[in-house]
Enzyme design. Structure first.
Site, mmCIF file in Angstrom:
data_model
loop_
_atom_site.group_PDB
_atom_site.id
_atom_site.type_symbol
_atom_site.label_atom_id
_atom_site.label_comp_id
_atom_site.label_asym_id
_atom_site.label_seq_id
_atom_site.Cartn_x
_atom_site.Cartn_y
_atom_site.Cartn_z
ATOM 1 N N LYS A 91 -73.877 18.775 -12.849
ATOM 2 C CA LYS A 91 -74.059 18.239 -11.497
ATOM 3 C C LYS A 91 -73.052 18.797 -10.494
ATOM 4 O O LYS A 91 -73.428 19.174 -9.397
ATOM 5 C CB LYS A 91 -73.926 16.709 -11.486
ATOM 6 C CG LYS A 91 -75.041 15.967 -12.165
ATOM 7 C CD LYS A 91 -74.925 14.472 -11.904
ATOM 8 C CE LYS A 91 -73.649 13.859 -12.417
ATOM 9 N NZ LYS A 91 -73.508 13.838 -13.887
ATOM 10 N N ARG B 123 -74.377 4.805 -9.275
ATOM 11 C CA ARG B 123 -74.477 4.889 -10.730
ATOM 12 C C ARG B 123 -74.989 3.594 -11.343
ATOM 13 O O ARG B 123 -75.177 3.533 -12.558
ATOM 14 C CB ARG B 123 -73.078 5.146 -11.290
ATOM 15 C CG ARG B 123 -72.865 6.495 -11.958
ATOM 16 C CD ARG B 123 -71.390 6.538 -12.318
ATOM 17 N NE ARG B 123 -71.028 7.502 -13.303
ATOM 18 C CZ ARG B 123 -70.496 8.703 -13.024
ATOM 19 N NH1 ARG B 123 -70.351 9.095 -11.798
ATOM 20 N NH2 ARG B 123 -70.129 9.493 -14.003
ATOM 21 N N ARG C 53 -66.062 22.140 -22.492
ATOM 22 C CA ARG C 53 -65.248 21.975 -21.285
ATOM 23 C C ARG C 53 -63.900 21.334 -21.642
ATOM 24 O O ARG C 53 -62.867 21.660 -21.061
ATOM 25 C CB ARG C 53 -65.980 21.093 -20.257
ATOM 26 C CG ARG C 53 -65.220 20.958 -18.954
ATOM 27 C CD ARG C 53 -66.002 20.207 -17.905
ATOM 28 N NE ARG C 53 -65.931 18.772 -18.089
ATOM 29 C CZ ARG C 53 -66.604 17.891 -17.343
ATOM 30 N NH1 ARG C 53 -67.408 18.307 -16.385
ATOM 31 N NH2 ARG C 53 -66.487 16.607 -17.556
ATOM 32 N N ARG D 202 -59.768 17.613 -19.738
ATOM 33 C CA ARG D 202 -59.869 16.354 -19.001
ATOM 34 C C ARG D 202 -59.656 15.179 -19.945
ATOM 35 O O ARG D 202 -60.123 15.199 -21.085
ATOM 36 C CB ARG D 202 -61.264 16.245 -18.360
ATOM 37 C CG ARG D 202 -61.265 16.499 -16.873
ATOM 38 C CD ARG D 202 -62.652 16.539 -16.303
ATOM 39 N NE ARG D 202 -63.403 15.304 -16.456
ATOM 40 C CZ ARG D 202 -64.502 15.041 -15.745
ATOM 41 N NH1 ARG D 202 -64.931 15.899 -14.846
ATOM 42 N NH2 ARG D 202 -65.161 13.933 -15.937
ATOM 43 N N ARG E 162 -69.629 7.871 -22.610
ATOM 44 C CA ARG E 162 -70.120 8.113 -21.245
ATOM 45 C C ARG E 162 -71.631 8.336 -21.244
ATOM 46 O O ARG E 162 -72.322 7.949 -20.298
ATOM 47 C CB ARG E 162 -69.379 9.298 -20.610
ATOM 48 C CG ARG E 162 -67.906 8.983 -20.334
ATOM 49 C CD ARG E 162 -67.137 10.198 -19.895
ATOM 50 N NE ARG E 162 -67.447 10.558 -18.528
ATOM 51 C CZ ARG E 162 -67.595 11.790 -18.068
ATOM 52 N NH1 ARG E 162 -67.485 12.824 -18.886
ATOM 53 N NH2 ARG E 162 -67.865 12.006 -16.818
HETATM 54 P P1 AMP Z 1 -67.818 11.957 -12.899
HETATM 55 O O1 AMP Z 1 -66.882 13.058 -12.526
HETATM 56 O O2 AMP Z 1 -68.885 11.709 -11.872
HETATM 57 O O3 AMP Z 1 -68.387 12.106 -14.280
HETATM 58 O O4 AMP Z 1 -66.956 10.622 -12.919
HETATM 59 C C1 AMP Z 1 -65.861 10.459 -13.790
HETATM 60 C C2 AMP Z 1 -65.567 8.992 -14.019
HETATM 61 O O5 AMP Z 1 -65.250 8.358 -12.772
HETATM 62 C C3 AMP Z 1 -66.731 8.178 -14.577
HETATM 63 O O6 AMP Z 1 -66.843 8.279 -15.988
HETATM 64 C C4 AMP Z 1 -66.350 6.775 -14.116
HETATM 65 O O7 AMP Z 1 -65.318 6.254 -14.914
HETATM 66 C C5 AMP Z 1 -65.785 7.041 -12.736
HETATM 67 N N1 AMP Z 1 -66.847 6.999 -11.701
HETATM 68 C C6 AMP Z 1 -67.295 8.044 -10.951
HETATM 69 N N2 AMP Z 1 -68.266 7.642 -10.113
HETATM 70 C C7 AMP Z 1 -68.448 6.313 -10.346
HETATM 71 C C8 AMP Z 1 -69.325 5.344 -9.830
HETATM 72 N N3 AMP Z 1 -70.244 5.646 -8.890
HETATM 73 N N4 AMP Z 1 -69.218 4.072 -10.308
HETATM 74 C C9 AMP Z 1 -68.304 3.747 -11.237
HETATM 75 N N5 AMP Z 1 -67.471 4.624 -11.787
HETATM 76 C C10 AMP Z 1 -67.521 5.907 -11.356
#
Ligand code: AMP
Length: 199
Positions: A19, A94, A131, A137, A148
């Protein structure tokens, strides 16, 4: 007289579907900022802010940050000048509650298109493990990666049906090279949005 067109987009899909990479390309094509809640949280963790301290453990465990906190951050970000003519949201909403919060922020108008990157769970887990070796990370350990995916399936996947019912969903096969996937998204979005490509 100048005509103003807003382009409000969302990219959604399982963790590891690519994404973030595709978000950058779409944002550039349509001349809007890419807004990633994950990036905002990571920047705050790195910067040692109060918000960063609040969310660090949650993110490292692969859980979702509470809706109220996340919604406030997005509401604030969307009021910034660069988002006035549109935006591409990446990683938000989300949960169903976040969709309703976003509806409120958009005040009667709606998203123009939602790009779903479809990818097989085993494929995305393999990508994330790779990754993890490269970027390291904190939420890229195998256990957290699998968690996740489960959180996505339980909390976020139901949103796909909701956007489909709204008639704004564009499903794209996420397997293939970055350029091949980008091409699929661009042609699908151009058809869905009409001629809005940034000049
Ligand atoms: P991402 O980079 O989008 O995969 O986000 C990394 C982490 O940030 C996720 O696994 C969540 O812990 C948190 N996170 C990101 N966006 C959201 C969201 N819209 N709602 C809740 N947690 C979020």
């Amino acid at each position: 007289m100048t005509e103003t067109t807003t382009t409000r987009l969302l990219i959604i899909g399982p963790p590891g579907a690519g994404k973030g990479t595709q978000a950058g390309k779409i944002a550039e094509r349509y001349g809007v900022p890419a807004i990633s809640t994950g990036d905002i949280f990571r920047a705050n963790i790195k910067g040692g802010t109060e918000l960063g301290k609040q969310v660090q453990a949650i993110i490292e465990q692969g859980e979702l940050v509470p809706d109220s906190l996340t919604n406030d951050i997005v509401a604030d970000r969307l009021t910034q000048a660069d988002a006035a003519s549109g935006f591409l949201l990446d990683g938000y909403p989300r949960t169903v509650d976040q969709v309703h919060a976003l509806d409120g922020m958009l005040d009667g108008s709606s998203l123009d298109a939602v790009v779903l990157i479809e990818a097989d769970v085993d494929e995305v887990v393999a990508r994330l493990l790779k990754r993890a070796q490269v970027e390291g990370r904190a939420d890229d350990t195998e256990e957290v990666i699998r968690h996740r995916q489960d959180v996505y399936a339980a909390q976020t996947a139901p949103l796909v049906e909701l956007f489909s019912e709204r008639g704004i969903l564009l499903s794209v096969d996420g397997i293939g090279s970055v350029d091949a996937v980008a091409e699929r998204i661009a042609s699908g979005l151009d058809a869905q949005l009409g001629a809005r490509v940034a000049s």
